[in-house]
Design a protein around this motif. Structure first.
Motif, PDB file in Angstrom:
ATOM      1  N   CYS A 170       0.526  -0.889   0.332  1.00 18.21           N
ATOM      2  CA  CYS A 170      -0.286   0.337   0.366  1.00 18.21           C
ATOM      3  C   CYS A 170       0.917   1.247  -0.044  1.00 18.21           C
TER       4      CYS A 170
ATOM      5  N   SER B  79      -0.047   4.059   0.507  1.00 16.66           N
ATOM      6  CA  SER B  79      -0.355   4.783   1.978  1.00 16.66           C
ATOM      7  C   SER B  79       0.347   3.987   3.637  1.00 16.66           C
ATOM      8  N   CYS B  80      -0.149   3.002   3.792  1.00 18.62           N
ATOM      9  CA  CYS B  80       0.021   2.626   5.004  1.00 18.62           C
ATOM     10  C   CYS B  80       0.835   1.512   5.006  1.00 18.62           C
TER      11      CYS B  80
ATOM     12  N   TRP C  32       0.797  -1.502   4.243  1.00 15.05           N
ATOM     13  CA  TRP C  32       0.586  -2.948   4.617  1.00 15.05           C
ATOM     14  C   TRP C  32       1.881  -3.407   3.112  1.00 15.05           C
TER      15      TRP C  32
ATOM     16  N   CYS D 184      -7.273   0.464   4.127  1.00 14.38           N
ATOM     17  CA  CYS D 184      -7.059   1.406   4.202  1.00 14.38           C
ATOM     18  C   CYS D 184      -7.346   2.600   3.477  1.00 14.38           C
TER      19      CYS D 184
END
Length: 247
Positions: A124, A126-127, A129, A151
């Motif tokens: 990901c 953004s996060c 993961w 997310c």
């Protein structure tokens, strides 16, 4: 000295690998004479993050090679490198390859620097993961919609795209290995992509032997610090040389 001589004398070798070692496993080359980038334009990271069309194009390109990467198995070169580690003669492997074949051949996580990431995971943006790519490729195959993280962030195969920063921790690990190795052998790389291609020169600048094995020209050809340059297929000469050095 021969390749076998250099390998036999070394106790802390740095092996630098490029796409040329994995073509024998069915993985396409990128910058060689028949390389992927001769026929296809890459999607830049900034475009991936800002454009739905670019994300579709990137996932489409990745899907095109997904089965080949998923089904590929290590060849004799990957196994020979793992043999060096088991013999206690390997400082590190710095690979430009994203195919995960060094891991499958037995090179340990501690010794492996995947400087350009790996196709074995999605990440990901953004996060951060990370997880199994298979369900996300299947989803894209069915829907043609670029996958999203739980997310809401954009998922992308965990490889370094053009315009994307390399992982600082991996760069640090690569530099430490280059500063400690007593031999560097570059296998199947044109040595044209930086900063990755600078690491063999860090070793050579310290006076350690530098060996290049590649079919086709490299950007380091003619560098006076190169002790041995072999214009051959890597799988023809590297595995036998390792076997002889370990006898």
């Amino acid at each position: 000295m021969t390749l076998t001589d250099y390998l036999r004398a070394s106790s802390s070798a740095l092996i630098f690998t490029g796409a040329g070692i994995s073509t024998g496993s069915g993985i396409p080359d990128f910058r060689g004479p028949q390389g992927v980038w001769k026929t296809r334009q890459p999607v830049y990271y900034q475009d991936f993050m800002s454009s739905e069309a670019a994300r579709i194009e990137h996932w489409d390109y990745k899907l095109e090679g997904h089965d080949a990467f998923r089904d590929a198995r290590p060849n004799a070169v990957h196994f020979a490198i793992a043999q060096l580690e088991r013999a206690g003669k390997l400082r590190a492997v710095i690979t430009q390859n994203i195919d995960g074949l060094h891991r499958l051949a037995g090179t340990s996580t501690e010794k492996l620097v995947e400087i350009h990431g790996t196709n074995a995971l999605v990440e990901c943006q953004s996060c951060h993961w990370r997880g199994d790519p298979e369900p996300h490729f299947e989803s894209f195959r069915r829907t043609r919609r670029p996958p999203l993280c739980a997310c809401g962030g954009f998922l992308k195969p965990a490889t370094i795209s053009f315009g994307q920063s390399l992982e600082p921790r991996e760069l640090e690990r690569a530099m430490h290995a280059a500063q400690e190795a007593d031999l560097v052998v570059a296998l199947g790389s044109t040595l044209s992509v930086h900063p990755a291609a600078s690491f063999p020169l860090v070793v050579a600048a310290r006076g350690a032997p530098y060996v290049i094995i590649n079919r086709g020209v490299t950007d380091h050809d003619g560098d006076r610090r190169v002790r041995l340059r072999l214009e051959r297929e890597v799988n023809e000469i590297f595995p036998p040389a390792v076997a002889a050095a370990l006898e």
